[in-house]
Enzyme design. Structure first.
Site, PDB file in Angstrom:
ATOM      1  CG  HIS A 121      36.135  51.653  40.757  1.00 20.43           C
ATOM      2  ND1 HIS A 121      34.782  52.178  40.876  1.00 20.43           N
ATOM      3  CD2 HIS A 121      36.983  51.953  41.817  1.00 20.43           C
ATOM      4  CE1 HIS A 121      34.969  52.691  42.458  1.00 20.43           C
ATOM      5  NE2 HIS A 121      36.264  52.497  42.706  1.00 20.43           N
TER       6      HIS A 121
ATOM      7  CG  ASP B  66      43.800  50.744  45.008  1.00 23.13           C
ATOM      8  OD1 ASP B  66      44.254  51.689  45.860  1.00 23.13           O
ATOM      9  OD2 ASP B  66      42.826  50.050  45.440  1.00 23.13           O
TER      10      ASP B  66
HETATM   11  N1  ACO Z   1      41.026  41.607  35.535  1.00 22.56           N
HETATM   12  C1  ACO Z   1      40.364  40.889  34.729  1.00 22.56           C
HETATM   13  N2  ACO Z   1      39.073  40.717  34.450  1.00 22.56           N
HETATM   14  C2  ACO Z   1      38.288  41.618  35.381  1.00 22.56           C
HETATM   15  C3  ACO Z   1      38.675  42.298  36.391  1.00 22.56           C
HETATM   16  C4  ACO Z   1      40.133  42.603  36.427  1.00 22.56           C
HETATM   17  N3  ACO Z   1      40.934  43.128  37.508  1.00 22.56           N
HETATM   18  N4  ACO Z   1      37.568  43.323  36.843  1.00 22.56           N
HETATM   19  C5  ACO Z   1      36.758  42.700  36.570  1.00 22.56           C
HETATM   20  N5  ACO Z   1      37.024  41.956  35.484  1.00 22.56           N
HETATM   21  C6  ACO Z   1      36.094  41.010  34.680  1.00 22.56           C
HETATM   22  C7  ACO Z   1      35.328  40.009  35.300  1.00 22.56           C
HETATM   23  O1  ACO Z   1      35.793  38.681  35.284  1.00 22.56           O
HETATM   24  C8  ACO Z   1      33.818  40.174  34.860  1.00 22.56           C
HETATM   25  O2  ACO Z   1      33.859  39.391  33.492  1.00 22.56           O
HETATM   26  P1  ACO Z   1      32.660  38.623  32.875  1.00 22.56           P
HETATM   27  O3  ACO Z   1      31.525  39.703  32.781  1.00 22.56           O
HETATM   28  O4  ACO Z   1      33.154  37.848  31.823  1.00 22.56           O
HETATM   29  O5  ACO Z   1      32.017  37.484  34.016  1.00 22.56           O
HETATM   30  C9  ACO Z   1      33.490  41.345  34.388  1.00 22.56           C
HETATM   31  O6  ACO Z   1      34.917  42.145  34.356  1.00 22.56           O
HETATM   32  C10 ACO Z   1      32.963  42.435  35.332  1.00 22.56           C
HETATM   33  O7  ACO Z   1      33.449  42.184  36.787  1.00 22.56           O
HETATM   34  P2  ACO Z   1      32.850  42.151  38.306  1.00 22.56           P
HETATM   35  O8  ACO Z   1      33.689  41.464  39.047  1.00 22.56           O
HETATM   36  O9  ACO Z   1      31.590  41.594  37.871  1.00 22.56           O
HETATM   37  O10 ACO Z   1      32.879  43.637  38.418  1.00 22.56           O
HETATM   38  P3  ACO Z   1      32.335  44.397  39.997  1.00 22.56           P
HETATM   39  O11 ACO Z   1      32.103  45.580  39.623  1.00 22.56           O
HETATM   40  O12 ACO Z   1      31.700  43.292  40.834  1.00 22.56           O
HETATM   41  O13 ACO Z   1      33.804  44.405  40.752  1.00 22.56           O
HETATM   42  C11 ACO Z   1      36.209  45.159  41.277  1.00 22.56           C
HETATM   43  C12 ACO Z   1      34.735  45.458  40.551  1.00 22.56           C
HETATM   44  C13 ACO Z   1      35.959  44.414  42.495  1.00 22.56           C
HETATM   45  C14 ACO Z   1      36.930  46.410  41.461  1.00 22.56           C
HETATM   46  C15 ACO Z   1      36.911  44.034  40.049  1.00 22.56           C
HETATM   47  O14 ACO Z   1      36.995  44.968  38.892  1.00 22.56           O
HETATM   48  C16 ACO Z   1      38.144  43.653  40.473  1.00 22.56           C
HETATM   49  O15 ACO Z   1      38.186  42.816  41.236  1.00 22.56           O
HETATM   50  N6  ACO Z   1      39.338  44.246  40.251  1.00 22.56           N
HETATM   51  C17 ACO Z   1      40.677  44.111  40.777  1.00 22.56           C
HETATM   52  C18 ACO Z   1      40.776  44.452  42.253  1.00 22.56           C
HETATM   53  C19 ACO Z   1      40.961  45.977  42.297  1.00 22.56           C
HETATM   54  O16 ACO Z   1      41.595  46.754  41.676  1.00 22.56           O
HETATM   55  N7  ACO Z   1      40.295  46.331  43.314  1.00 22.56           N
HETATM   56  C20 ACO Z   1      40.328  47.812  43.916  1.00 22.56           C
HETATM   57  C21 ACO Z   1      38.947  48.718  43.524  1.00 22.56           C
HETATM   58  S1  ACO Z   1      39.094  50.275  43.653  1.00 22.56           S
HETATM   59  C22 ACO Z   1      38.965  50.163  45.305  1.00 22.56           C
HETATM   60  O17 ACO Z   1      38.557  49.876  46.005  1.00 22.56           O
HETATM   61  C23 ACO Z   1      39.903  51.683  45.843  1.00 22.56           C
END
Ligand code: ACO
Length: 428
Positions: free
Chosen positions: A307, A364
């Protein structure tokens, strides 16, 4: 003494005030940064940028706190109702019994939609995703209530638009579903409460009695409360930025519905179930999928994990996990994907990759499992989120308007070509 921040650019120092929120969070007020320094800030994804001051929702991502107008999400989910929470978000305080009765009655009086909206619905092929249909029908209200286009209209008119939005949303949502399955639509039954009315429009078949299961209806009400607002997230920021141009409430919220649709935002609940199904079909080897999520050469992400703001746990996920257990038990549903979800969570929470990046289950991760147990089809999951988020969007749109905020217009750092003279087509 008021706090300030000092910024040094090319050896020259500039001072900016620090704004402190009611929970002690701090923001450097750089409103005159460009004017005084000739520079702008660069912040991809607005990860560090406060776009507004807001009195609606407080969240502390490190401590896992979420409060609407000061009330904890745990208390509200346990003791309140979705319409009471809607009133709280929009008007700032819990309603008195009279205020809640009036609010509920006003909503009941506007649940019907114009028959011509059905003609618009009929134009959509049954292959349309319900989110696209929902956003379109919601925006179509601008055509039926053109007075809402006037940004300066009187408070009663704005109230009516907010009531219409809340009243018609479940009707639009259920109709979007009926369109997808090719069934005739049901009209709202105003003898029922908000959630039961929606469920009847979704599931009642002609010439058959439809009984509301109170377990289903109250679980749905709780889910809607948990989704009702989440401060300046992607869809809410969209609503505010569209609203800042003085676009109508209907077009602003329609834009929010579209923003919510994406799989990284509200679309994640649908993606979680699809992911769990895929893992089940693949033999249920959770370790294999955890490894895929960690592999930077593999585009797979563990949907429902991570998140932008919660870096400890998502308080909504805690409540939902318990609610999922309760609902499945009460309804006698045995969902094998729940077992896969539990295993994934267990493995991920022990894995250094997820621990280091502070990736925890978000709202979610479990909501899709409850929706499915309640009989809601997968394509409708994000629509359910939109129904829940609606009062938050309305409250944020109203606040933006009342605060007379300027039009949202970020800057950029240009990285394209420098000036070059135009070359005529025959010379290229
Ligand atoms: N699975 C695996 N790796 C992940 C995940 C995941 N679900 N989420 C983040 N990471 C990793 C990224 O690859 C990144 O790794 P790195 O530092 O080695 O490059 C690190 O964790 C940080 O991730 P970001 O994408 O930079 O974090 P950001 O804050 O931009 O994204 C987000 C947050 C979009 C929610 C992300 O965690 C994601 O894509 N999750 C899956 C989708 C999801 O569940 N979305 C619902 C969010 S809740 C809502 O909207 C109600």
């Amino acid at each position: 003494m008021a706090k300030t921040a000092e910024l040094i650019i090319d050896g020259k120092s500039y001072t900016f005030p620090i704004v402190v929120g009611s929970e002690g969070e701090q923001g450097i007020d750089i409103s005159n940064l460009l004017e005084s320094t000739g520079t702008v800030t660069l912040d991809f994804g607005y990860k560090n940028t406060g776009a507004t001051k807001s009195a609606i929702t407080f969240l502390d991502g490190d401590k896992g706190i979420l409060r609407y107008r000061g009330y904890s999400i745990e208390d509200l989910a346990d003791k309140s109702s979705f319409l009471e929470v809607s009133y709280l978000l929009i008007f700032g305080d819990l309603p008195s019994p009279e205020q809640l009765t009036k609010f509920t009655t006003d909503i009941k009086n506007h649940t019907m939609v114009h028959e011509d909206i059905k003609k618009i619905l009929d134009g959509f092929p049954s292959t349309s995703h319900p989110m696209g249909v929902l956003a379109s029908l919601f925006c179509a209200q601008t055509a039926f209530y053109p007075e809402a286009l006037d940004p300066n209209r009187a408070a009663e008119g704005v109230y009516l638009s907010m009531i219409r939005s809340l009243a018609k949303m479940p009707t639009f949502a259920a109709w979007a579903f009926k369109n997808a399955v090719g069934h005739p639509v049901n009209y709202p039954d105003n003898s029922l409460d908000y959630c039961s009315r929606f469920l009847k429009m979704m599931f009642a078949l002609p010439a058959e009695d439809f009984e509301i299961d109170p377990v289903v209806s109250s679980a749905l009400d709780k889910l809607l409360i948990l989704h009702a607002d989440h401060e300046q997230n992607c869809s809410t920021s969209t609503v505010r930025i569209v609203g800042s141009s003085k676009a109508s409430i209907y077009s602003s919220i329609s834009a929010g519905i579209n923003a919510l649709w994406g799989p990284l935002h509200g679309g994640a609940n649908q993606e979680v179930i699809l992911m769990l199904e895929q893992i089940k079909k693949d033999g249920g080897d959770t370790d294999k999928w955890i490894n895929k999520a960690k592999d930077k050469n593999d585009p797979f992400r563990l949907m429902g994990f991570g998140h932008r703001v919660y870096k400890n746990f998502d308080p909504r996920a805690k409540i939902i996990k318990k609610a999922a257990d309760d609902v499945l038990e009460k309804l006698g549903v045995n969902d094998p994907t729940l077992e896969i979800a539990r295993k994934l969570e267990e493995v991920a929470l022990r894995d250094p990759y997820f621990i280091e990046r502070k990736l925890y289950p978000n709202v979610d991760f479990y909501s899709g499992i409850i929706y499915r147990a309640l009989g809601i089809p997968v394509d409708m999951f994000t629509v359910m989120f939109a129904i829940g988020r609606l009062p938050g969007w309305i409250a944020q749109w109203k606040e933006l308007r009342e605060n007379k905020e300027p039009i949202g217009r970020p800057r950029q750092i240009y990285t394209g070509a420098n000036f070059r003279p135009y070359v005529a087509l025959d010379k290229r």
